[in-house]
Design an enzyme around this catalytic site. Structure first.
Site, PDB file in Angstrom:
ATOM      1  N   LYS A 104     -32.260  -1.688  97.747  1.00 27.48           N
ATOM      2  CA  LYS A 104     -31.834  -2.995  97.036  1.00 27.48           C
ATOM      3  C   LYS A 104     -32.231  -4.184  97.762  1.00 27.48           C
ATOM      4  O   LYS A 104     -32.720  -5.251  97.429  1.00 27.48           O
ATOM      5  CB  LYS A 104     -30.195  -2.874  96.615  1.00 27.48           C
ATOM      6  N   ARG A 137     -34.898  16.295  80.761  1.00 29.24           N
ATOM      7  CA  ARG A 137     -35.656  17.167  81.532  1.00 29.24           C
ATOM      8  C   ARG A 137     -35.466  18.537  80.618  1.00 29.24           C
ATOM      9  O   ARG A 137     -36.542  19.152  80.631  1.00 29.24           O
ATOM     10  CB  ARG A 137     -34.938  17.332  82.683  1.00 29.24           C
TER      11      ARG A 137
HETATM   12  N1  LIG Z   1     -25.652   5.255  87.633  1.00 31.37           N
HETATM   13  C1  LIG Z   1     -25.775   4.091  88.167  1.00 31.37           C
HETATM   14  O1  LIG Z   1     -24.628   3.334  88.190  1.00 31.37           O
HETATM   15  C2  LIG Z   1     -26.928   3.421  87.999  1.00 31.37           C
HETATM   16  C3  LIG Z   1     -28.008   3.740  88.273  1.00 31.37           C
HETATM   17  N2  LIG Z   1     -29.230   3.184  88.481  1.00 31.37           N
HETATM   18  C4  LIG Z   1     -30.399   3.867  88.573  1.00 31.37           C
HETATM   19  O2  LIG Z   1     -30.890   4.435  87.140  1.00 31.37           O
HETATM   20  C5  LIG Z   1     -31.529   5.416  87.184  1.00 31.37           C
HETATM   21  C6  LIG Z   1     -30.845   6.688  86.596  1.00 31.37           C
HETATM   22  O3  LIG Z   1     -29.763   6.894  86.933  1.00 31.37           O
HETATM   23  P1  LIG Z   1     -28.473   7.647  86.168  1.00 31.37           P
HETATM   24  O4  LIG Z   1     -28.342   7.391  84.852  1.00 31.37           O
HETATM   25  O5  LIG Z   1     -27.255   7.437  86.886  1.00 31.37           O
HETATM   26  O6  LIG Z   1     -29.097   9.098  86.642  1.00 31.37           O
HETATM   27  P2  LIG Z   1     -28.832  10.372  85.868  1.00 31.37           P
HETATM   28  O7  LIG Z   1     -28.760  11.649  86.712  1.00 31.37           O
HETATM   29  O8  LIG Z   1     -27.219  10.493  85.138  1.00 31.37           O
HETATM   30  O9  LIG Z   1     -29.741  10.579  84.607  1.00 31.37           O
HETATM   31  C7  LIG Z   1     -31.173  10.776  84.705  1.00 31.37           C
HETATM   32  C8  LIG Z   1     -31.596  11.459  83.552  1.00 31.37           C
HETATM   33  O10 LIG Z   1     -33.131  11.706  83.735  1.00 31.37           O
HETATM   34  C9  LIG Z   1     -33.329  12.874  83.229  1.00 31.37           C
HETATM   35  N3  LIG Z   1     -34.611  13.514  84.024  1.00 31.37           N
HETATM   36  C10 LIG Z   1     -34.736  13.992  85.039  1.00 31.37           C
HETATM   37  N4  LIG Z   1     -36.011  14.379  85.385  1.00 31.37           N
HETATM   38  C11 LIG Z   1     -36.762  14.091  84.222  1.00 31.37           C
HETATM   39  C12 LIG Z   1     -37.959  14.395  83.604  1.00 31.37           C
HETATM   40  N5  LIG Z   1     -38.683  15.004  84.702  1.00 31.37           N
HETATM   41  N6  LIG Z   1     -38.173  14.161  82.436  1.00 31.37           N
HETATM   42  C13 LIG Z   1     -37.437  13.493  81.741  1.00 31.37           C
HETATM   43  N7  LIG Z   1     -36.157  13.275  81.969  1.00 31.37           N
HETATM   44  C14 LIG Z   1     -35.775  13.602  83.333  1.00 31.37           C
HETATM   45  C15 LIG Z   1     -32.365  13.941  83.207  1.00 31.37           C
HETATM   46  O11 LIG Z   1     -32.185  15.042  82.576  1.00 31.37           O
HETATM   47  C16 LIG Z   1     -31.152  12.868  83.198  1.00 31.37           C
HETATM   48  O12 LIG Z   1     -30.568  12.725  81.892  1.00 31.37           O
HETATM   49  C17 LIG Z   1     -31.546   5.610  88.537  1.00 31.37           C
HETATM   50  O13 LIG Z   1     -33.209   5.089  89.252  1.00 31.37           O
HETATM   51  C18 LIG Z   1     -30.703   5.285  89.307  1.00 31.37           C
HETATM   52  O14 LIG Z   1     -30.854   4.800  90.816  1.00 31.37           O
HETATM   53  C19 LIG Z   1     -29.119   1.704  88.694  1.00 31.37           C
HETATM   54  C20 LIG Z   1     -28.205   1.189  88.632  1.00 31.37           C
HETATM   55  C21 LIG Z   1     -26.867   1.911  88.507  1.00 31.37           C
HETATM   56  N1  LIG Z   2     -25.255   4.439  93.189  1.00 33.80           N
HETATM   57  C1  LIG Z   2     -25.316   3.099  93.134  1.00 33.80           C
HETATM   58  C2  LIG Z   2     -25.493   2.823  91.623  1.00 33.80           C
HETATM   59  C3  LIG Z   2     -25.891   1.482  91.277  1.00 33.80           C
HETATM   60  O1  LIG Z   2     -27.089   1.148  91.753  1.00 33.80           O
HETATM   61  C4  LIG Z   2     -24.076   2.369  93.437  1.00 33.80           C
HETATM   62  O2  LIG Z   2     -23.190   2.969  93.942  1.00 33.80           O
HETATM   63  O3  LIG Z   2     -23.969   1.430  93.548  1.00 33.80           O
END
Ligand SMILES: NC(=O)C1=CN([C@@H]2O[C@H](COP(=O)(O)OP(=O)(O)OC[C@H]3O[C@@H](n4cnc5c(N)ncnc54)[C@H](O)[C@@H]3O)[C@@H](O)[C@H]2O)C=CC1
Ligand SMILES: N[C@@H](CC=O)C(=O)O
Ligand code: NA
EC number: 1.1.1.3
Length: 442
Positions: A208, A49
């Site tokens: 989910k 971002r």
């Molecule tokens: N953290 C987890 O344990 C899990 C996350 N997810 C999913 O994975 C996805 C990502 O999650 P996280 O990595 O935890 O989120 P996060 O908030 O750590 O990372 C999101 C990233 O997207 C970037 N971003 C935001 N807006 C943007 C834009 N307009 N253009 C380009 N980059 C942009 C941010 O700068 C950041 O680096 C979400 O859909 C979440 O639901 C799924 C399973 C587990």
């Molecule tokens: N926020 C979610 C991350 C995985 O989808 C969780 O807590 O399970």
């Protein structure tokens, strides 16, 4: 058409918890991944971002980091969307597909709201849409349901699919830790969503559940179709009530195919429930997830593992990248949406559930009969009832004239159970309904 030697170009949208872990593993494991795919995977860029931040944590050439996601998706064969949320994720996925790229995403919120649009675009452009990481992180659960069980008939899917809430409920039960401090720990460990409300209020688990039910029952189920309660209303009293029953409280996602005289329907719901400590789901601790699938021929299957966090989620993302890259090498695509069954989603009131109800009542003749009559009026059958005198909290002496009634019901329509609790709350003999919790797994 990709040439035989050229690398498969992978674009990463998002460099956060999941994106960072994917970038590091794509780079550090490049040779093995190339051998498994049959062609190298080349990371052509990571869209973030904000420009200017030190991104050495990603372990890639800084020149790969860009804020121009639109340009990046036009230069890739596989686009990995790990930004999260609806926009710009949806537009970028659709743009990627228009450019002929297959898409791997972990975005359950988007899939559960608008999966059919994404599938239609994948069909229109002849590309793959894979999203194993979106449900239960590292646990292979979507491909087993969508592919391995494609010849069977799934009857139900029951599980713990939100790591954050499991972490919080587990800590409240086992260490007596407070709600807020535990939520902060879950965030620091990378389990919680950017806005933890999505976890705590059950939106994440509901998304989910919608994805699981859609695949399991070949029916479109969106997050709006899912009955949802989170854990913010679960009190220390509820945890204590569960402990007294030798139970724990878990946030469950429940997807059931419900036979009916006029045809089957599906019930999809997310709510806290008491389960016995002897139940396998009770031993799911910290941020771990577990899912039970019951299918007509297979019987019961259990899947267990890490449902959240950077590396575990990256495992599922990388598995999908390899799968869609193999399709590029071999030609063809993986399976698309199967929504032919088109079963109706039933209202929560029709779901058959059981309740545990604790009441603080006047300890007088006839009160038990009056309480029992309320259950009977709603045709709710009582399984057990226990009464104990309420003791004065300060000096351990009995509080005169008050008792606690703990009622566990048999299965009944949820609407009847809810109406029973409403009527009980209004009875003059009932000082307080101290805990109401659905019961699963007895
Ligand atoms: N953290 C987890 O344990 C899990 C996350 N997810 C999913 O994975 C996805 C990502 O999650 P996280 O990595 O935890 O989120 P996060 O908030 O750590 O990372 C999101 C990233 O997207 C970037 N971003 C935001 N807006 C943007 C834009 N307009 N253009 C380009 N980059 C942009 C941010 O700068 C950041 O680096 C979400 O859909 C979440 O639901 C799924 C399973 C587990
Ligand atoms: N926020 C979610 C991350 C995985 O989808 C969780 O807590 O399970
Ligand atoms: Na998964």
């Amino acid at each position: 058409m990709d040439s035989e030697q050229s690398p498969i170009r992978v674009a990463l949208l998002g460099g956060g918890t999941v994106g960072g872990a994917v970038a590091r593993k794509l780079t550090s494991n490049a040779d093995a991944l190339a051998a498994r795919v049959g062609r190298p995977l080349e990371l052509v860029g990571i869209a973030v971002r904000r420009a200017g931040r030190d991104r050495s944590d990603l372990g890639v050439d800084p020149a790969l980091v860009t804020t121009d996601a639109e340009d990046l998706v036009a230069r890739a064969d596989i686009v990995v969307e790990v930004i999260g949320g609806f926009e710009p994720a949806r537009s970028l996925i659709l743009a990627a597909m228009e450019h002929g790229a297959s898409v791997v995403t972990a975005n359950k919120a988007l899939l559960a709201e608008d999966g059919p649009t994404l599938y239609a675009a994948a069909d229109a452009h002849g590309v793959d849409l894979y999203y194993e990481a979106s449900v239960a992180g590292a646990i292979p659960i979507l491909r087993p349901i969508h592919e391995s069980l494609a010849g069977d008939d799934v009857r139900s899917v029951l599980g713990i699919v939100n790591g954050t809430t499991n972490f919080v409920l587990d800590a409240m039960d086992s260490t007596g830790a407070g709600y807020s401090e535990t939520v902060e720990r879950a965030q620091a460990l990378g389990y919680a969503e950017a806005d933890p409300t999505a976890d705590l209020e059950g939106f994440d688990a509901a998304a989910k559940a919608a994805i699981l039910a859609s695949l399991a029952f070949h029916t479109r189920v969106s997050s709006a179709d899912v009955y949802r309660e989170g854990i913010s209303e679960v009190s220390a009293g509820d945890i204590e009530a569960a402990r007294e029953m030798d139970c724990v409280v878990k946030l469950l996602s429940i997807c059931e195919r419900v036979p009916g005289e006029d045809g089957d329907g599906v019930s999809v719901r997310v709510h806290p429930a008491m389960i016995p400590r002897s139940h396998p789901l009770a031993s799911v601790r910290e941020a771990f997830n577990a899912v039970f699938v019951d299918a007509a021929a297979a019987g019961e299957l259990m899947f267990y593992g890490q449902g959240a966090g950077g590396d575990p989620t990256a495992s599922a993302v990388l598995g999908d990248i390899v799968a869609v890259a193999r399709h590029r090498v071999a030609g063809g695509r993986g399976p698309g949406e199967t929504a032919y069954a088109d079963l109706p989603v039933l209202p929560m009131g029709d779901a058959l559930t059981r309740y545990h109800v604790s009441l603080d009542v006047a300890d007088e003749p006839g009160v038990l009969a009056k309480v029992a009559a309320v259950f009977a009026e709603q045709h709710v059958s009582i399984e057990t009832v226990r009464q104990q005198i309420i003791e004065d909290r300060d000096d351990g002496r009995e509080t005169r004239g008050r008792a606690q009634l703990i009622v566990v019901t048999h299965v009944a329509p949820d609407s009847a159970l809810a109406a029973t609790v409403d009527t009980l709350s209004a009875l003059p003999e009932v000082a307080e309904v101290t805990s109401v919790m659905r019961v699963v797994g007895f």
